[in-house]
Design an enzyme around this catalytic site. Structure first.
Site, PDB file in Angstrom:
ATOM      1  N   ARG A  25       4.756 -17.457  -1.201  1.00 16.74           N
ATOM      2  CA  ARG A  25       5.890 -18.253  -0.731  1.00 16.74           C
ATOM      3  C   ARG A  25       6.404 -17.604   0.550  1.00 16.74           C
ATOM      4  NH1 ARG A  25       8.169 -18.394  -5.278  1.00 16.74           N
ATOM      5  NH2 ARG A  25       7.722 -20.563  -5.732  1.00 16.74           N
ATOM      6  N   GLU A  84       0.822  -1.214   0.000  1.00 22.39           N
ATOM      7  CA  GLU A  84       0.000   0.000   0.000  1.00 22.39           C
ATOM      8  C   GLU A  84       0.853   1.260   0.000  1.00 22.39           C
ATOM      9  OE1 GLU A  84      -3.870   2.028   2.056  1.00 22.39           O
ATOM     10  OE2 GLU A  84      -3.579  -0.137   2.151  1.00 22.39           O
ATOM     11  N   PHE A 105      -0.178 -14.102  -0.612  1.00 22.15           N
ATOM     12  CA  PHE A 105       1.097 -14.580  -0.096  1.00 22.15           C
ATOM     13  C   PHE A 105       1.392 -15.909  -0.782  1.00 22.15           C
ATOM     14  CE2 PHE A 105      -1.484 -12.683   3.380  1.00 22.15           C
ATOM     15  CZ  PHE A 105      -0.924 -11.415   3.295  1.00 22.15           C
TER      16      PHE A 105
END
Length: 142
Positions: A78, A50, A76
């Site tokens: 890895r 962000e 997400f």
């Protein structure tokens, strides 16, 4: 902590490249980035995505208004490890009169994709505070 103000500074983010077409930042995973189970907290990527998109959007918009985040979607992919250096790159998908959409990739030092996301920004029709303009100029690399 880095010299960068705000949450980016707390997270140790370094601004590497800041242009209207691309913003690149980097940080190293340390103990302060871990959740209670010893792995990096996913919120790191959300926050860095962000702030990176917001910086990119504001650089593009300039002093024509102020950008604010309206949506942040981060996946997400890895797990990173303590000591990994993460590079996050923001590139525009859409930049219009009232909103912007930015794509973000966060990769580790081996170039493996750790997290990917999109951040939507609203372009508000209000004056950019002079201190924000100065802070933005002060954070440009070089």
């Amino acid at each position: 902590m880095s010299e960068v103000p705000g949450l980016d500074g707390v997270l140790g983010v370094e601004h590497v490249e800041l242009t209207p077409e691309k913003v690149v930042v980097r940080f190293t995973i340390t103990d302060r980035h871990l959740q209670p189970f010893g792995i990096p907290h996913g919120g790191i990527y959300c926050a860095v995505h962000e702030s990176t998109a917001s910086m990119a959007g504001q650089i593009w918009l300039g002093t024509k208004g102020v950008v604010v985040g309206t949506n942040n979607s981060t996946d997400f992919l890895r797990q990173a490890r303590n000591g990994d250096t993460i590079t996050t790159t923001a590139t525009p998908i859409h930049r219009g009169r009232t909103q912007q959409l930015w794509h973000l990739d966060s990769v580790n030092q081996d170039g493996r994709l750790i997290a990917q996301g999109q951040v939507r920004l609203a372009n508000l029709d209000q004056e950019v505070p002079p201190e924000a303009v100065e802070a933005m100029k002060g954070n440009l690399p070089g």
